[in-house]
Structures are given as structure tokens and as C-alpha cells.
Design a protein around this motif. Structure first.
Motif, PDB file in Angstrom:
ATOM      1  N   ARG A   1      24.170  29.361 -39.843  1.00 27.77           N
ATOM      2  CA  ARG A   1      25.606  29.540 -40.085  1.00 27.77           C
ATOM      3  C   ARG A   1      26.188  30.681 -39.259  1.00 27.77           C
ATOM      4  N   SER A   2      25.383  31.333 -38.442  1.00 31.23           N
ATOM      5  CA  SER A   2      25.876  32.444 -37.622  1.00 31.23           C
ATOM      6  C   SER A   2      26.099  31.967 -36.187  1.00 31.23           C
TER       7      SER A   2
ATOM      8  N   MET B   1      30.242  34.318 -38.904  1.00 33.70           N
ATOM      9  CA  MET B   1      29.611  33.446 -39.884  1.00 33.70           C
ATOM     10  C   MET B   1      30.531  32.266 -40.149  1.00 33.70           C
TER      11      MET B   1
ATOM     12  N   GLU C   1      35.634  30.013 -40.077  1.00 35.74           N
ATOM     13  CA  GLU C   1      34.822  30.919 -39.260  1.00 35.74           C
ATOM     14  C   GLU C   1      35.368  32.333 -39.475  1.00 35.74           C
TER      15      GLU C   1
ATOM     16  N   MET D   1      20.723  30.839 -43.133  1.00 36.32           N
ATOM     17  CA  MET D   1      21.907  31.623 -42.803  1.00 36.32           C
ATOM     18  C   MET D   1      22.049  31.833 -41.298  1.00 36.32           C
TER      19      MET D   1
ATOM     20  N   ARG E   1      30.762  29.674 -50.498  1.00 38.19           N
ATOM     21  CA  ARG E   1      30.122  29.690 -49.184  1.00 38.19           C
ATOM     22  C   ARG E   1      30.484  30.951 -48.401  1.00 38.19           C
TER      23      ARG E   1
ATOM     24  N   ALA F   1      24.954  38.287 -44.353  1.00 36.03           N
ATOM     25  CA  ALA F   1      25.227  39.066 -43.140  1.00 36.03           C
ATOM     26  C   ALA F   1      25.255  40.567 -43.444  1.00 36.03           C
TER      27      ALA F   1
ATOM     28  N   GLU G   1      28.387  33.732 -49.854  1.00 31.10           N
ATOM     29  CA  GLU G   1      27.006  33.607 -49.385  1.00 31.10           C
ATOM     30  C   GLU G   1      26.871  34.163 -47.979  1.00 31.10           C
ATOM     31  N   ASN G   2      27.785  33.777 -47.102  1.00 34.53           N
ATOM     32  CA  ASN G   2      27.738  34.247 -45.717  1.00 34.53           C
ATOM     33  C   ASN G   2      27.839  35.758 -45.636  1.00 34.53           C
ATOM     34  N   ARG G   3      28.783  36.324 -46.364  1.00 36.28           N
ATOM     35  CA  ARG G   3      29.029  37.758 -46.291  1.00 36.28           C
ATOM     36  C   ARG G   3      27.863  38.555 -46.884  1.00 36.28           C
TER      37      ARG G   3
ATOM     38  N   THR H   1      31.286  28.664 -42.433  1.00 38.03           N
ATOM     39  CA  THR H   1      30.993  27.910 -43.651  1.00 38.03           C
ATOM     40  C   THR H   1      30.706  26.453 -43.318  1.00 38.03           C
TER      41      THR H   1
END
Length: 376
Positions: free
Chosen positions: A56-57, A68, A25, A53, A82, A90, A85-87, A70
């Protein structure tokens, strides 16, 4: 036979044969790209995420924060993908609402909007803890390592305590506070000491002991409820994991993956030690807290306290000791190359705190950090 029916050592002998899973996280700040003040636009940014996404938040305590998460990962290459992808998602969502996503662990300039997010639980926390709940936002990252038994998880938390200040020092990424250099590598850690349930976990004999201690702390009023266990390592309340919470959010996805790999290897090494019946080092509480304070103050730019010998030593010597200790676990998980290469680079170009201080100005530091958050 369920693992919960076994002793910690018996469970550890089973778990020690496994490749442990890992997930992360990460908390981020939304900052105004002109002033670098905190921007209270998290709701709008989360709404701008695509459905996958958005799943994932997570909703965070402050309106200027995004979290975010993973998926559960088996290897560090997957985890790094992962994280990126999140960053990237976001970061794009933040720009869509006029902000920058920045992986910085403490509010660098200021937070004009100090209200908590409008959720009953957050309001309850704010009422209970008063002004400290309105301190400017702080961002960490939490590594979850799969340990499918809470009794064993308690013993793992005992075993890793002497090494968590070293992990903390490697992640130091919050030197600025109120527009100035705070003098600390991790202002986040210093600020979190105002919360009474933050800090190193106590030594606990068993899961029953853990539950007794938490119940006593809730009864005392120090913890609003059992979810306010904010120790640097704890059995997760939601997942079958050990949750390591000591780190500042790292500047890049690559660094996060390196620290997550080191954390997984530390947990795996602890499991192996419990299986073999090794004695756990129990540092005095005053030295454990002192070691964490010094790690937050100096990062890896000076000395750290070796909690095995109670002596101060050059920080990077202790990092080398940690890598040597967890080496077999790094090999078992296929992580040695990625972790050692990442630490070599970190030693060369410095922690997030060091790089921010070398950027020329606070505004230049935030601009560079905003770029690095979504590109590296």
C-alpha cells in the motif's frame, strides 16, 4: 453496450444510479523528532513495513516523504479504517528508523537533503524543471472517485471546478515555511504555483479536447509528458476514476474521510447534473485562479469567492451551500451523518492550519500533529 460507446449524458444516466467507489492516496513527511527538520529516511521506513502494508506504499519524489494508498472502498467507515491502518503502520515504520510520520502539507522547518529519490523518472523531472524540483517537500492527498468512463470524467472535472476552492480551504494544513508562519493557510498550494502544470483544470469540451490540450502542453515543454497533468482535478491516468488533487494532506484519518466523502458527493452530483442536462458554471479563468489563491491564503477563516456570483462570502456560508448542493448524493451513499458531523467538528476546532497556529510554537505544533496523525 460499453459505456465508452455512449454519450456523456447517456453514460451519466447509468452512473448516476450507482454508489460510487472511493479511494485515497495520502502523502506524509518524515520529520526528526528533535529538530523537526525533514528526515531523508523513506527508503528505510518503507523497508520496515510488513509486506501487506508495503504493497500500500508508494515511492515518492523526495526522500523525506512516504505515500500510503487505500484499497478501493465502498463506504466511508471502511475508508476511515483503511486510512488509520495505513497511518498506524507507516507511523510505526517511521519510528523504527528514528523519525516521526507527520501529516503536514509543507516542510515546516527545512530540508537538509534536497536530492530527489534515485529513480530515472525523478531525475528527468529534476533536469527538466530545474530549481523548483528542489523546493522543500510538499504533501497532498488525492481522492479517487470511481467514474468508469474517461469521456464522462472530463465532463465531471468541468462541473466541479467552481467548488474545488471550497474543498481546498477545508483542508488547509500548511501555514509554516522555513520555520515561520508563511501568512498562508496552505503554503503547499502557494509553493505549487511554481510548477507550470499545477492549478485548476481548463474547461474541456470532450476527451478528444483533453488529449489535444495535453499533447499541446507536452509539445510546448510545460509538461514533460502526459503524466505531468497536475491539475486539481483530472481523469486518473491509472484508474477509472476522477482524481481530485486539490487538498493538503489532512491532520487526521477522520478528516480525510470527511473530505473524501464530500468529494465523492460532489462528483456524484456532477454526474447527476450531466445526466439531467444542467448547464455547467464556467467561471472566468482569472477568477478561478484567484479563488484558489484566496482559499490557500485564508482557508475557512475569512471569505471565499463564490464562483457562481463572483462575490466574496463568508467561507462557512459557502461550505453550507456545498453541503446543500450535494445532500442527495450524501444520502444516496449513506454519508450525510459522517460528513455533516465531521464538518461541524472542523468548524469548532479549526482546520489543521488553525490548530498549528494555536499550538504555542512550531515545535509544539509538530509534536501534536505527529500524535494526531496516527491516533485520530
Amino acid at each position: 453496450m460499453p459505456l465508452t460507446a455512449l454519450s456523456p449524458a447517456e453514460t451519466a444516466r447509468t452512473v448516476a444510479k450507482l454508489r460510487l467507489t472511493v479511494g485515497v492516496e495520502e502523502e506524509f513527511l518524515l520529520l526528526d523528532p528533535e529538530t523537526w527538520l525533514n528526515a531523508p529516511r523513506a527508503d528505510a521506513a518503507r523497508a520496515a513495513l510488513d509486506p501487506a502494508m508495503h504493497e500500500r506504499s508508494e515511492i515518492e519524489f523526495r526522500r523525506s516523504m512516504m505515500e500510503m494508498v487505500t484499497p478501493v472502498c465502498g463506504d466511508l467507515a471502511e475508508l476511515r479504517r483503511r486510512l488509520r491502518e495505513n497511518r498506524i503502520a507507516a507511523g510505526a515504520a517511521a519510528e523504527a528508523v528514528g523519525a516521526r510520520l507527520v501529516a503536514v502539507a509543507a516542510t515546516p522547518v527545512g530540508e537538509p537533503d534536497l536530492e530527489v529519490v534515485d529513480k530515472p523518472r525523478f531525475h528527468a523531472i529534476a533536469r527538466h524543471y530545474g530549481p523548483i524540483a528542489y523546493d522543500p517537500a510538499l504533501c497532498g492527498f488525492h481522492v479517487h472517485v470511481g467514474v468508469p468512463d474517461r469521456e464522462l470524467a472530463v465532463q465531471v472535472c468541468n462541473a466541479i471546478r467552481p467548488w474545488l476552492p471550497v474543498v481546498q480551504a477545508l483542508t488547509a494544513n500548511s501555514p509554516f515555511h522555513a520555520g515561520r508562519d508563511s501568512g498562508h493557510a496552505s503554503w503547499r498550494t502557494i509553493a505549487l504555483e511554481r510548477w507550470p502544470s499545477c492549478g485548476p483544470s481548463p474547461y474541456l469540451r470532450s476527451l478528444d479536447d483533453y488529449e489535444r490540450v495535453v499533447a499541446e502542453l507536452v509539445a510546448s515543454g510545460v509538461m514533460l509528458d502526459a503524466s505531468m497533468v497536475l491539475w486539481w482535478a483530472r481523469p486518473s491516468l491509472r484508474w477509472p476514476t476522477v482524481e481530485i488533487r486539490v487538498g493538503d494532506v489532512c491532520p487526521t484519518a477522520a478528516e480525510t474521510a470527511v473530505i473524501a466523502g464530500l468529494a465523492r458527493a460532489l462528483v456524484s452530483t456532477a454526474v447527476a447534473g450531466i445526466a439531467a442536462g444542467f448547464e455547467v458554471v464556467q467561471p472566468p479563468e482569472h477568477l478561478l485562479r484567484a479563488a484558489h489563491w484566496n482559499a490557500a491564503h485564508a482557508g475557512v477563516g475569512g471569505t471565499l469567492l463564490d464562483l457562481r456570483t463572483h462575490a466574496a462570502r463568508p467561507a462557512w456560508e459557502l461550505v453550507e451551500d456545498l453541503v446543500a448542493l450535494v445532500g442527495p448524493a450524501l444520502d444516496r451513499h449513506g454519508d450525510r451523518s459522517l460528513v455533516e458531523d465531521g464538518l461541524f467538528k472542523l468548524r469548532g476546532y479549526g482546520t489543521g492550519a488553525q490548530r498549528q497556529r494555536e499550538a504555542g510554537s512550531l515545535h509544539q505544533a509538530m509534536a501534536a500533529l505527529a500524535d494526531a496523525t496516527v491516533t485520530e
